[in-house]
Design a protein around this motif. Sequence first.
Motif, PDB file in Angstrom:
ATOM      1  N   ASN A  96       0.846  -1.307   0.036  1.00  0.00           N
ATOM      2  CA  ASN A  96      -0.063   0.063   0.033  1.00  0.00           C
ATOM      3  C   ASN A  96       0.848   1.298   0.002  1.00  0.00           C
ATOM      4  O   ASN A  96       1.881   1.368   0.756  1.00  0.00           O
ATOM      5  CB  ASN A  96      -1.011   0.090   1.165  1.00  0.00           C
ATOM      6  N   LEU A  97       0.612   2.283  -0.671  1.00  0.00           N
ATOM      7  CA  LEU A  97       1.147   3.565  -1.037  1.00  0.00           C
ATOM      8  C   LEU A  97       0.155   4.786  -0.617  1.00  0.00           C
ATOM      9  O   LEU A  97      -0.211   5.696  -1.094  1.00  0.00           O
ATOM     10  CB  LEU A  97       1.690   3.541  -2.265  1.00  0.00           C
ATOM     11  N   PRO A  98      -0.311   4.949   0.521  1.00  0.00           N
ATOM     12  CA  PRO A  98      -1.125   5.855   0.858  1.00  0.00           C
ATOM     13  C   PRO A  98      -0.656   7.162   1.044  1.00  0.00           C
ATOM     14  O   PRO A  98      -1.532   8.233   0.878  1.00  0.00           O
ATOM     15  CB  PRO A  98      -1.885   5.685   2.490  1.00  0.00           C
ATOM     16  N   MET A  99       0.699   7.240   0.973  1.00  0.00           N
ATOM     17  CA  MET A  99       1.241   8.717   0.839  1.00  0.00           C
ATOM     18  C   MET A  99       0.857   9.319  -0.548  1.00  0.00           C
ATOM     19  O   MET A  99       1.259  10.465  -0.506  1.00  0.00           O
ATOM     20  CB  MET A  99       2.653   8.582   1.327  1.00  0.00           C
ATOM     21  N   LEU A 100       0.621   8.636  -1.407  1.00  0.00           N
ATOM     22  CA  LEU A 100       0.598   8.909  -2.787  1.00  0.00           C
ATOM     23  C   LEU A 100      -1.104   9.558  -2.858  1.00  0.00           C
ATOM     24  O   LEU A 100      -1.193  10.622  -3.191  1.00  0.00           O
ATOM     25  CB  LEU A 100       0.765   7.993  -3.854  1.00  0.00           C
ATOM     26  N   THR A 101      -1.790   8.852  -2.728  1.00  0.00           N
ATOM     27  CA  THR A 101      -3.371   8.929  -2.813  1.00  0.00           C
ATOM     28  C   THR A 101      -3.806   7.958  -2.126  1.00  0.00           C
ATOM     29  O   THR A 101      -3.358   6.706  -2.004  1.00  0.00           O
ATOM     30  CB  THR A 101      -3.839   9.169  -4.133  1.00  0.00           C
ATOM     31  N   LYS A 102      -4.984   8.126  -1.579  1.00  0.00           N
ATOM     32  CA  LYS A 102      -5.767   7.062  -0.875  1.00  0.00           C
ATOM     33  C   LYS A 102      -6.095   5.715  -1.860  1.00  0.00           C
ATOM     34  O   LYS A 102      -6.682   6.233  -3.013  1.00  0.00           O
ATOM     35  CB  LYS A 102      -7.021   7.624  -0.213  1.00  0.00           C
ATOM     36  N   GLY A 103      -5.782   4.511  -1.561  1.00  0.00           N
ATOM     37  CA  GLY A 103      -6.010   3.598  -2.324  1.00  0.00           C
ATOM     38  C   GLY A 103      -4.955   3.116  -3.344  1.00  0.00           C
ATOM     39  O   GLY A 103      -4.906   2.052  -3.917  1.00  0.00           O
ATOM     40  N   SER A 104      -3.869   3.944  -3.243  1.00  0.00           N
ATOM     41  CA  SER A 104      -2.701   3.616  -4.133  1.00  0.00           C
ATOM     42  C   SER A 104      -1.900   2.523  -3.638  1.00  0.00           C
ATOM     43  O   SER A 104      -1.791   2.314  -2.378  1.00  0.00           O
ATOM     44  CB  SER A 104      -1.818   4.891  -4.259  1.00  0.00           C
ATOM     45  N   ASN A 105      -1.270   1.674  -4.535  1.00  0.00           N
ATOM     46  CA  ASN A 105      -0.672   0.655  -4.062  1.00  0.00           C
ATOM     47  C   ASN A 105       0.309   0.025  -5.513  1.00  0.00           C
ATOM     48  O   ASN A 105       0.071   0.665  -6.600  1.00  0.00           O
ATOM     49  CB  ASN A 105      -1.359  -0.639  -3.426  1.00  0.00           C
ATOM     50  N   ILE A 106       1.199  -0.822  -4.959  1.00  0.00           N
ATOM     51  CA  ILE A 106       2.091  -1.414  -6.194  1.00  0.00           C
ATOM     52  C   ILE A 106       2.001  -2.958  -5.753  1.00  0.00           C
ATOM     53  O   ILE A 106       1.989  -3.005  -4.795  1.00  0.00           O
ATOM     54  CB  ILE A 106       3.401  -0.696  -6.135  1.00  0.00           C
ATOM     55  N   TRP A 107       1.898  -3.734  -6.811  1.00  0.00           N
ATOM     56  CA  TRP A 107       1.646  -4.986  -6.549  1.00  0.00           C
ATOM     57  C   TRP A 107       2.585  -5.839  -7.688  1.00  0.00           C
ATOM     58  O   TRP A 107       2.800  -5.356  -9.021  1.00  0.00           O
ATOM     59  CB  TRP A 107       0.366  -5.410  -6.456  1.00  0.00           C
ATOM     60  N   VAL A 108       2.858  -7.174  -7.380  1.00  0.00           N
ATOM     61  CA  VAL A 108       3.669  -7.982  -8.154  1.00  0.00           C
ATOM     62  C   VAL A 108       2.898  -9.466  -8.018  1.00  0.00           C
ATOM     63  O   VAL A 108       2.734  -9.843  -6.778  1.00  0.00           O
ATOM     64  CB  VAL A 108       5.150  -8.057  -8.172  1.00  0.00           C
ATOM     65  N   SER A 109       2.856 -10.185  -8.972  1.00  0.00           N
ATOM     66  CA  SER A 109       2.258 -11.560  -8.891  1.00  0.00           C
ATOM     67  C   SER A 109       3.051 -12.341  -9.967  1.00  0.00           C
ATOM     68  O   SER A 109       3.099 -11.941 -10.977  1.00  0.00           O
ATOM     69  CB  SER A 109       0.771 -11.820  -8.720  1.00  0.00           C
ATOM     70  N   GLY A 110       2.896 -13.626  -9.713  1.00  0.00           N
ATOM     71  CA  GLY A 110       3.409 -14.433 -10.681  1.00  0.00           C
ATOM     72  C   GLY A 110       2.635 -15.781 -10.495  1.00  0.00           C
ATOM     73  O   GLY A 110       2.020 -16.411  -9.546  1.00  0.00           O
ATOM     74  N   SER A 111       2.551 -16.692 -11.544  1.00  0.00           N
ATOM     75  CA  SER A 111       1.788 -17.810 -11.483  1.00  0.00           C
ATOM     76  C   SER A 111       2.361 -18.987 -12.529  1.00  0.00           C
ATOM     77  O   SER A 111       3.303 -18.698 -13.422  1.00  0.00           O
ATOM     78  CB  SER A 111       0.176 -17.685 -12.055  1.00  0.00           C
TER      79      SER A 111
END
Length: 172
Positions: free
Chosen positions: A125-140
């Motif tokens: 979560n990156l709330p310091m940017l804007t409410k609800g902002s985030n960065i994510w990574v996934s692999g399958s």
Amino acid sequence: FGGLTAGRVAPAFEHGWNQFYLTSGQSMAGGYHSDASYVNSLGYTANFGGGFSATVTLDDATDRHNWAAGPARAGHVLPDITGALVYDQSWGTIRLAGAIGQMMSSTNAFSTKYGYAVEGGVKINLPMLTKGSNIWVSGSYAKGMVNYAGYGVFGATTVGSVSYTAADATAA
């Protein structure tokens, strides 16, 4: 009902952090990580406290198998079994999910095989940017069930100007 879920719901296998990942067999903009936006499902989620939870489901594989990439499928007799382990905190989330399913070939209805898929992901979560902002990574990774790894009805998926053919592994 104390953790019990029944109905047409977003699959437990999906992380749901971005609804525009690759494409969806249900609609081009719908869906979560793979090719099924919603499935008929019966599941149970146990919350262990401290942000830990585990979910186990029996999913009707009809939607997935109808839209699945790869060889034509003759159907299924058993539901897909999916599960997810989640660690959720104020800083973000860590997920590990898996699925096992039955695959019957349309060319040989007496040939039944079982496939599987696994997925891992981290969201910060990156709330310091804007409410609800985030960065994510996934692999399958999938063996026989590439529809869980993000490949749908078309066998090849185009993201921007890059075309991907059905493969056993994806990373986002």
